[in-house]
Design a protein around this motif. Structure first.
Motif, short mmCIF file in Angstrom:
data_model
loop_
_atom_site.label_atom_id
_atom_site.label_comp_id
_atom_site.label_asym_id
_atom_site.label_seq_id
_atom_site.Cartn_x
_atom_site.Cartn_y
_atom_site.Cartn_z
N LYS A 108 15.21 -1.44 12.57
CA LYS A 108 14.08 -1.26 11.65
C LYS A 108 14.27 -0.08 10.70
N MET A 168 12.71 -1.82 1.18
CA MET A 168 11.54 -2.70 1.23
C MET A 168 11.63 -3.66 2.42
N CYS A 188 12.95 -2.84 5.26
CA CYS A 188 12.53 -2.03 6.41
C CYS A 188 11.02 -1.88 6.44
N LEU A 189 10.41 -1.74 5.27
CA LEU A 189 8.95 -1.70 5.22
C LEU A 189 8.39 -2.99 5.81
N ASN A 228 8.71 -2.97 9.58
CA ASN A 228 7.76 -2.04 10.21
C ASN A 228 6.33 -2.56 10.13
N ILE A 229 5.97 -3.22 9.04
CA ILE A 229 4.63 -3.83 8.96
C ILE A 229 4.52 -4.98 9.97
N GLN A 252 3.68 -3.87 13.32
CA GLN A 252 2.32 -3.36 13.55
C GLN A 252 1.42 -4.45 14.13
N LEU A 301 1.44 -7.84 12.88
CA LEU A 301 1.23 -8.97 11.98
C LEU A 301 2.28 -10.07 12.15
N ASP A 313 5.53 -13.74 9.73
CA ASP A 313 5.09 -14.78 8.78
C ASP A 313 4.18 -14.17 7.72
N ILE A 314 4.69 -13.14 7.10
CA ILE A 314 4.01 -12.39 6.04
C ILE A 314 4.99 -12.25 4.88
N ALA A 315 4.48 -11.99 3.70
CA ALA A 315 5.38 -11.91 2.54
C ALA A 315 4.78 -11.03 1.46
N PHE A 316 5.66 -10.43 0.68
CA PHE A 316 5.22 -9.65 -0.47
C PHE A 316 5.00 -10.57 -1.67
N ASP A 328 -1.43 -1.06 7.22
CA ASP A 328 -0.82 0.00 8.02
C ASP A 328 0.69 -0.23 8.13
N CYS A 329 1.46 0.75 7.69
CA CYS A 329 2.92 0.64 7.71
C CYS A 329 3.55 1.51 8.79
N ASN A 388 7.89 6.37 7.76
CA ASN A 388 8.07 5.14 6.98
C ASN A 388 7.75 5.35 5.50
N TYR A 423 10.29 4.37 3.17
CA TYR A 423 10.33 3.02 2.57
C TYR A 423 9.28 2.86 1.48
N LYS A 436 1.09 -7.18 -3.25
CA LYS A 436 0.14 -7.69 -2.26
C LYS A 436 0.94 -8.17 -1.06
N LEU A 437 0.41 -7.91 0.13
CA LEU A 437 1.00 -8.49 1.32
C LEU A 437 0.25 -9.77 1.65
N LEU A 438 0.96 -10.89 1.59
CA LEU A 438 0.34 -12.18 1.92
C LEU A 438 0.43 -12.41 3.43
N GLN A 439 -0.65 -12.90 4.02
CA GLN A 439 -0.68 -13.18 5.45
C GLN A 439 -1.11 -14.63 5.68
N ARG A 440 -0.33 -15.36 6.43
CA ARG A 440 -0.60 -16.78 6.63
C ARG A 440 -1.97 -16.98 7.29
N GLN A 441 -2.31 -16.13 8.26
CA GLN A 441 -3.54 -16.37 9.03
C GLN A 441 -4.80 -16.16 8.22
#
Lengths: 211, 211
Positions: free
Chosen positions: A98, A185, A187-188, A191-192, A195, A197, A200-203, B172-173, B178, B181, B204-209
């Motif tokens: 990480k 990025m 690594c960010l 690390n996210i 936490q 999540l 299955d997350i994306a910028f 939260d990162c 961190n 990053y 933006k951080l996209l989250q599937r849920q």
């Protein structure tokens, strides 16, 4: 358009799957050619598999999708792919998986460009998880972003098309040395994800003018 | 909740404006107290202005919004804000204003935490432009993300509230280191903006849920 994919890991598999669905012809390369052949068969009737060298020779575009620790060995086997576009999605992670093992004054992308001086290296897909490629680039009808950078404009256009063909939104981040920002990025991202999540997350890059 | 804002630049002004609208009490600090007073008057009847030291003493929470080059000087003037939450939105940019002057083995946030050992430093708002704060955190009904990290959970909760109170989505990162990053991510932002998109863009951080 023919793509040589060096590696048989999760990113190699998921990007290969998407590109095959879009009509690209693929050749997977591995240290163990049988492994690459098995992956190719599982993905598409037209996909093939073999050695790293064969995959690199086959592709008009070459995707590097192996661990950073193997980079020098594998790229030495592949010669110098003259004038070809090489996509580097590698994050040079440290032992903790990480953090980065190096950065700031260089990047994996720049080191690869030194190893392949006649190729056009483009950093891309290093901030996107295999899970997102598998589950799809759209989150609530919003395409997630694939950031890329490189020094050759034609190569960048090819990569932007490979990005948008599978549903991600390409965002040009400038010259190859900006991989020094794209690799952290990743690594960010890790690390996210850690936490709670998950991956299955994306910028996404939001743009006012697209409203 | 009282916020001391050290600095009178664009980020200080825009965050101050938003927080004042949300009901927070502000005290701006500057090397030139009159400048801080003028900014305070322009923002809200209840806002005040004075020296860096006064602003730091006033705030339950302190926002550091000055250039990195001034950090040591200013923080030495402010003593050690015992137990207070200190928000660091500073990017230690190089002379070209689009790279970092240091990183990888440390970050501005960690260096500030060394200078203020009794404070709880949280990195936040360093990847958001003043233009986005001014024009609003929502892009096509999608809140943009304010990434933050720190080592004190209570301080992080305070900052998450300051983020969501003005319409951004807090993410939260993890731990303060961190920031290594998050600071490169600001350079990524700058370099993308320089590709022609301008600074009214946001991550933006996209989250599937959340679909």
């Amino acid at each position: 358009m023919k793509i040589g994919i060096l590696g048989t890991g999760r990113i190699a598999k998921q990007l290969g799957q998407r590109w095959a669905e879009t009509g690209y012809h693929l050749y997977f390369g591995s240290r163990t050619p049988q492994k690459a052949q098995e992956l190719a068969i599982s993905i598409s009737q037209s996909a093939r598999g073999g050695s790293y060298e064969e995959a690199a020779a086959y592709g008009d575009i070459i995707l590097l999708a192996f661990p950073w620790s193997a980079a020098k060995d594998i790229l030495t086997q592949c010669g110098n792919p003259e004038g070809k576009t090489v996509i580097d999605c590698i994050n040079p992670l440290g032992d903790d998986w990480k953090s980065l093992s190096f950065g700031f004054t260089s990047s994996a992308a720049e080191e690869i460009a030194k190893l392949l001086p006649s190729a056009h290296v483009v950093k891309a897909f290093n901030t996107i998880s295999d899970k997102v490629i598998k589950n799809g680039p759209q989150f609530n009808a919003q395409p997630s972003t694939a950031f890329y950078c490189g020094d050759d404009e034609d190569a960048k256009k090819q990569v932007a098309k490979l990005i948008s063909d599978i549903g991600f939104e390409p965002i040009d981040c400038g010259e190859l040395k900006n991989a020094r920002y794209l690799e952290p990025m990743a690594c960010l991202f890790i690390n996210i994800a850690c936490q709670g999540l998950g991956s299955d997350i994306a910028f996404k890059l939001l743009q006012r003018q697209n409203d």
